[in-house]
Enzyme design. Structure first.
Site, short mmCIF file in Angstrom:
data_model
loop_
_atom_site.label_atom_id
_atom_site.label_comp_id
_atom_site.label_asym_id
_atom_site.label_seq_id
_atom_site.Cartn_x
_atom_site.Cartn_y
_atom_site.Cartn_z
N ASP A 272 -16.69 39.46 -45.72
CA ASP A 272 -17.29 38.29 -46.39
C ASP A 272 -18.69 37.98 -45.83
O ASP A 272 -19.04 38.39 -44.73
CB ASP A 272 -16.35 37.09 -46.16
N CYS B 28 -13.37 33.49 -49.78
CA CYS B 28 -12.87 32.54 -48.79
C CYS B 28 -14.03 31.82 -48.11
O CYS B 28 -13.91 30.69 -47.68
CB CYS B 28 -12.01 33.25 -47.75
N LYS C 187 -12.42 45.69 -50.26
CA LYS C 187 -11.36 44.76 -49.84
C LYS C 187 -11.44 43.57 -50.79
O LYS C 187 -12.51 42.97 -50.96
CB LYS C 187 -11.60 44.34 -48.39
N ASP D 11 -9.99 39.92 -51.79
CA ASP D 11 -9.29 38.77 -51.21
C ASP D 11 -8.74 37.86 -52.32
O ASP D 11 -8.96 38.12 -53.52
CB ASP D 11 -10.29 38.01 -50.32
N TRP E 259 -2.55 38.26 -48.33
CA TRP E 259 -1.82 37.80 -47.13
C TRP E 259 -0.30 37.93 -47.27
O TRP E 259 0.46 37.19 -46.62
CB TRP E 259 -2.21 36.35 -46.80
N ARG F 269 -2.29 43.83 -47.46
CA ARG F 269 -1.93 43.00 -46.31
C ARG F 269 -0.50 42.50 -46.48
O ARG F 269 -0.08 42.14 -47.57
CB ARG F 269 -2.91 41.84 -46.20
N ASP G 263 -3.85 36.17 -41.24
CA ASP G 263 -4.85 36.81 -40.38
C ASP G 263 -4.35 37.02 -38.95
O ASP G 263 -3.68 36.17 -38.37
CB ASP G 263 -6.12 35.96 -40.33
C1 GAL Z 1 -9.50 36.00 -45.23
C2 GAL Z 1 -9.06 37.41 -44.88
C3 GAL Z 1 -9.87 37.86 -43.68
C4 GAL Z 1 -11.35 37.81 -44.04
C5 GAL Z 1 -11.73 36.40 -44.50
C6 GAL Z 1 -13.16 36.35 -44.99
O1 GAL Z 1 -8.80 35.59 -46.36
O2 GAL Z 1 -7.69 37.40 -44.58
O3 GAL Z 1 -9.48 39.16 -43.30
O4 GAL Z 1 -11.62 38.76 -45.04
O5 GAL Z 1 -10.88 35.98 -45.54
O6 GAL Z 1 -13.55 35.06 -45.41
#
Ligand code: GAL
Length: 370
Positions: free
Chosen positions: A42, A90, A116, A118, A154, A172, A176
């Site tokens: 991100d 995110c 990746k 999300d 997640w 996943r 986290d």
């Molecule tokens: C979360 C994710 C992390 C990372 C983060 C970035 O949702 O589980 O691994 O990518 O967002 O904001």
């Protein structure tokens, strides 16, 4: 196998860092040990232009992503990027929701090899999650460039049941990871390595196999509390156990620490080729718990040619002897035993293996028919 920016760098990711990490991946021997993908997580974004095309942050990625991909490819490595099924990531950056086909084409044109994806700011119900992941999976295929598709919701909507069909190569299985053996007190959505390693993937073994993997989250080896995530760090003993568990679970191995400044202990953990060979074994079977007795646990991963990867773990606070009988391992006859952290042959055994194991430590053995 590769490296991802999130756990170590978070918002600080930029082109210069990607270049330094890619160079270090080659010069440290990580590439030769099997690490290949350099993934930008991100916060790489600038915005969308008038045609709706994504562009990166102009200060941190001044030349854009394509020249960076060329540079990474010239080192024999691959480049990954991050997006989200919602309209914002995110980190509240532009997401791919409503722009799936356009963004997949953009990533292909930039020379991206791994995405990746999300699930922040996206509808919570399972059917919509499946639809949105399928839509982006199809968009990646239609874009015409092979890209690894990493699904990151997640574990909330049982992705092991549908993610491979949606085009996913890994998904996943939980929230986290923290740079911590136990769960940190705050914030609540981080999980400690002990819980992820010993509990989270148990029961999901049948869903993993070549090209489609359960992902317990990225590695924290070597972060030592200097991270973008929760946790104060772990001992080298605990990092070794973490890495060993991920290898036995056939988990994706995405390093996170600064490869250009990691210490020798970290490098020797991340590049233990004998343990990596368990992870990369062509059968692609996820290992599982074969026995436990209090804090002592025995894990086993079937390997090609009838070999076995065996982990003797001690979750307790004191050193302990951990034992695995042939009955625990469902084998019979004579096996050659090799210790993969000590790099030593231990002879031929016909009934059991055992080791003295430090608190939170492990012995990782390879058994081959004698
Ligand atoms: C979360 C994710 C992390 C990372 C983060 C970035 O949702 O589980 O691994 O990518 O967002 O904001």
């Amino acid at each position: 196998m590769g490296w991802n920016s999130w756990n170590g760098f978070g918002k600080r990711i930029d082109a210069a860092t990607v270049e330094v990490i890619a160079s270090a991946m080659v010069s440290t021997g990580m590439k030769d040990a099997g690490y290949q993908y350099v993934v930008i997580d991100d916060y790489w974004h600038g915005g969308r232009d008038l045609k709706g095309n994504l562009y990166p942050d102009k200060y941190r990625f001044p030349e854009g992503i394509k020249p960076l991909a060329d540079l990474v490819h010239a080192k024999g490595l691959k480049l990954g990027i991050y997006s989200d099924a919602g309209d914002r990531t995110c980190g509240q950056q532009p997401g791919s929701g409503g722009h799936e086909e356009q963004d997949a084409r953009t990533f292909a044109a930039w020379g991206i090899d791994y995405v990746k994806y999300d699930y922040c700011n996206a509808p919570d119900d399972e059917q919509t999650a499946i639809q949105l992941y399928t839509r982006f999976g199809q968009a990646l295929v239609a874009a015409g460039r092979p890209m690894v598709y990493s699904i990151c919701e997640w574990g909330a909507h049982h992705p092991w049941e549908w993610a491979a069909k949606a085009g996913g190569h890994l998904w996943r299985t939980g929230p986290d990871i923290a740079d911590s053996w136990t769960k940190p007190a705050d914030p609540p959505y981080f999980r400690g390595v002990e819980t992820i390693g010993f509990e989270q993937q148990a029961g999901l073994e049948e869903y993993a196999g070549p090209g489609h993997w359960n992902d317990p989250d990225m590695l924290v080896v070597g972060l030592k509390g200097h991270s973008n995530i929760a946790g104060d760090g772990m001992s080298d003993e605990e990092y070794r156990t973490h890495f060993s568990l991920w290898c036995l679970m056939a988990a994706p191995l995405m390093a996170a620490c600064d490869l250009a400044s990691m210490d020798r202990a970290t490098l020797s953990i991340l590049t233990n080729r004998e343990v990596i060979a368990l992870n990369q074994d062509p059968l692609g079977q996820q290992g599982k718990r074969a026995a436990h007795n209090g804090a002592a646990e025995v894990w086993v991963k079937p390997l090609q040619n009838g070999d076995l990867g065996v982990g003797l773990f001690n979750r307790g606070p004191q050193p302990a002897t951990v034992r695995a009988s042939w009955q625990d391992l469902s084998i019979s006859g004579s096996y050659k035993v090799r210790d993969l952290w000590k790099h030593q042959d231990l002879g031929v055994n016909g009934a059991q293996v055992s080791a003295e194991v430090a608190s939170h430590g492990c012995a990782i053995l390879r058994l081959s028919k004698a």
